[in-house]
Design a protein around this motif. Structure first.
Motif, PDB file in Angstrom:
ATOM      1  N   ILE A   3       0.616  -1.090  -0.005  1.00  0.00           N
ATOM      2  CA  ILE A   3       0.158   0.070   0.074  1.00  0.00           C
ATOM      3  C   ILE A   3       0.884   1.336   0.088  1.00  0.00           C
ATOM      4  O   ILE A   3       0.328   2.421   0.132  1.00  0.00           O
ATOM      5  CB  ILE A   3      -0.984  -0.167   1.058  1.00  0.00           C
ATOM      6  N   GLY A   4       2.297   1.073  -0.070  1.00  0.00           N
ATOM      7  CA  GLY A   4       3.189   2.180  -0.106  1.00  0.00           C
ATOM      8  C   GLY A   4       3.193   2.970   1.069  1.00  0.00           C
ATOM      9  O   GLY A   4       3.579   4.113   1.068  1.00  0.00           O
ATOM     10  N   ALA A   5       3.363   2.062   2.071  1.00  0.00           N
ATOM     11  CA  ALA A   5       3.556   2.801   3.411  1.00  0.00           C
ATOM     12  C   ALA A   5       4.398   1.904   4.017  1.00  0.00           C
ATOM     13  O   ALA A   5       3.793   0.747   4.859  1.00  0.00           O
ATOM     14  CB  ALA A   5       2.195   2.941   4.118  1.00  0.00           C
ATOM     15  N   PRO A   6       5.778   2.009   4.287  1.00  0.00           N
ATOM     16  CA  PRO A   6       6.622   1.113   4.840  1.00  0.00           C
ATOM     17  C   PRO A   6       6.504   1.063   6.513  1.00  0.00           C
ATOM     18  O   PRO A   6       6.571   0.098   6.969  1.00  0.00           O
ATOM     19  CB  PRO A   6       7.870   1.757   4.418  1.00  0.00           C
ATOM     20  N   ALA A   7       5.909   2.047   7.009  1.00  0.00           N
ATOM     21  CA  ALA A   7       5.673   2.242   8.349  1.00  0.00           C
ATOM     22  C   ALA A   7       4.775   1.306   8.563  1.00  0.00           C
ATOM     23  O   ALA A   7       4.539   0.415   9.822  1.00  0.00           O
ATOM     24  CB  ALA A   7       5.321   3.471   8.933  1.00  0.00           C
ATOM     25  N   PHE A   8       3.623   1.218   7.843  1.00  0.00           N
ATOM     26  CA  PHE A   8       2.393   0.158   8.122  1.00  0.00           C
ATOM     27  C   PHE A   8       2.938  -1.181   8.020  1.00  0.00           C
ATOM     28  O   PHE A   8       2.605  -2.096   8.818  1.00  0.00           O
ATOM     29  CB  PHE A   8       1.117   0.419   7.061  1.00  0.00           C
ATOM     30  N   ALA A   9       3.697  -1.408   7.004  1.00  0.00           N
ATOM     31  CA  ALA A   9       4.285  -2.558   6.479  1.00  0.00           C
ATOM     32  C   ALA A   9       5.114  -3.286   8.093  1.00  0.00           C
ATOM     33  O   ALA A   9       4.721  -4.266   8.393  1.00  0.00           O
ATOM     34  CB  ALA A   9       5.094  -2.924   5.685  1.00  0.00           C
ATOM     35  N   ALA A  10       5.928  -2.453   8.484  1.00  0.00           N
ATOM     36  CA  ALA A  10       6.771  -2.717   9.828  1.00  0.00           C
ATOM     37  C   ALA A  10       5.792  -2.754  10.943  1.00  0.00           C
ATOM     38  O   ALA A  10       6.143  -3.694  11.775  1.00  0.00           O
ATOM     39  CB  ALA A  10       7.652  -1.655  10.114  1.00  0.00           C
ATOM     40  N   ARG A  11       4.773  -1.801  11.239  1.00  0.00           N
ATOM     41  CA  ARG A  11       3.716  -2.001  12.552  1.00  0.00           C
ATOM     42  C   ARG A  11       3.059  -3.296  12.398  1.00  0.00           C
ATOM     43  O   ARG A  11       2.653  -3.572  13.429  1.00  0.00           O
ATOM     44  CB  ARG A  11       2.919  -0.709  12.338  1.00  0.00           C
ATOM     45  N   LEU A  17      -1.839  -7.940   9.772  1.00  0.00           N
ATOM     46  CA  LEU A  17      -3.032  -7.280   9.346  1.00  0.00           C
ATOM     47  C   LEU A  17      -3.393  -7.247   7.936  1.00  0.00           C
ATOM     48  O   LEU A  17      -4.402  -7.696   7.682  1.00  0.00           O
ATOM     49  CB  LEU A  17      -3.039  -5.935   9.873  1.00  0.00           C
ATOM     50  N   LEU A  18      -2.427  -7.072   7.014  1.00  0.00           N
ATOM     51  CA  LEU A  18      -2.754  -6.993   5.583  1.00  0.00           C
ATOM     52  C   LEU A  18      -3.254  -8.271   5.160  1.00  0.00           C
ATOM     53  O   LEU A  18      -4.150  -8.557   4.114  1.00  0.00           O
ATOM     54  CB  LEU A  18      -1.688  -6.299   5.024  1.00  0.00           C
ATOM     55  N   THR A  19      -2.359  -9.290   5.741  1.00  0.00           N
ATOM     56  CA  THR A  19      -2.656 -10.830   5.094  1.00  0.00           C
ATOM     57  C   THR A  19      -4.233 -11.328   5.677  1.00  0.00           C
ATOM     58  O   THR A  19      -4.825 -11.851   4.940  1.00  0.00           O
ATOM     59  CB  THR A  19      -1.499 -11.656   5.852  1.00  0.00           C
ATOM     60  N   VAL A  20      -4.612 -10.787   6.658  1.00  0.00           N
ATOM     61  CA  VAL A  20      -5.876 -11.347   7.341  1.00  0.00           C
ATOM     62  C   VAL A  20      -6.997 -10.343   6.551  1.00  0.00           C
ATOM     63  O   VAL A  20      -7.888 -10.934   6.176  1.00  0.00           O
ATOM     64  CB  VAL A  20      -6.032 -10.694   8.912  1.00  0.00           C
ATOM     65  N   LEU A  21      -6.879  -9.091   6.265  1.00  0.00           N
ATOM     66  CA  LEU A  21      -7.596  -8.549   5.347  1.00  0.00           C
ATOM     67  C   LEU A  21      -7.777  -9.011   4.285  1.00  0.00           C
ATOM     68  O   LEU A  21      -8.883  -9.138   3.549  1.00  0.00           O
ATOM     69  CB  LEU A  21      -7.210  -6.793   5.157  1.00  0.00           C
TER      70      LEU A  21
END
Length: 81
Positions: A3-11, A17-21
Motif C-alpha cells: 500500500i506504499g506505506a513502509p511504516a504500516f508494513a513494519a507495524r 493485518l494486511l494478510t488477514v484483510l
C-alpha cells in the motif's frame, strides 16, 4: 509495501493485518461472487470505517483497563485525600 506505506508494513509485520484483510476479502469474494459488483463503494467505506473504529475503541479500552489495573497496585501518594 503493497500500500506504499513502509511504516504500516513494519507495524503490522507480527499481527499480519494486511494478510488477514486479504484473506477476509477472498472469503467475501467466494461467498458473494458476482453480487460484490452490486455493492456501492460508500457501503465498503462505511463498513471499513466501522471495523477500524471498533478495533480502535477496543484497543483504547484495553489500554485504559491495563493502566487502571497497574495503577490499582500503587499505594496512595502522601498527602492525597
Amino acid at each position: 509495501m503493497l500500500i506504499g506505506a513502509p511504516a504500516f508494513a513494519a507495524r503490522t509485520m507480527d499481527n499480519k493485518l494486511l494478510t488477514v484483510l486479504i484473506a477476509g476479502a477472498q472469503r467475501f469474494n467466494e461467498r458473494l461472487g458476482d453480487d460484490i459488483a452490486r455493492i456501492e463503494v460508500a457501503r465498503f467505506i462505511a463498513a471499513t470505517r466501522r471495523m477500524f473504529d471498533d478495533l480502535e475503541r477496543e484497543f483504547a479500552q484495553r489500554s485504559e483497563d491495563a493502566k487502571n489495573w497497574l495503577g490499582a497496585d500503587k499505594p496512595d501518594e502522601p498527602g492525597a485525600a
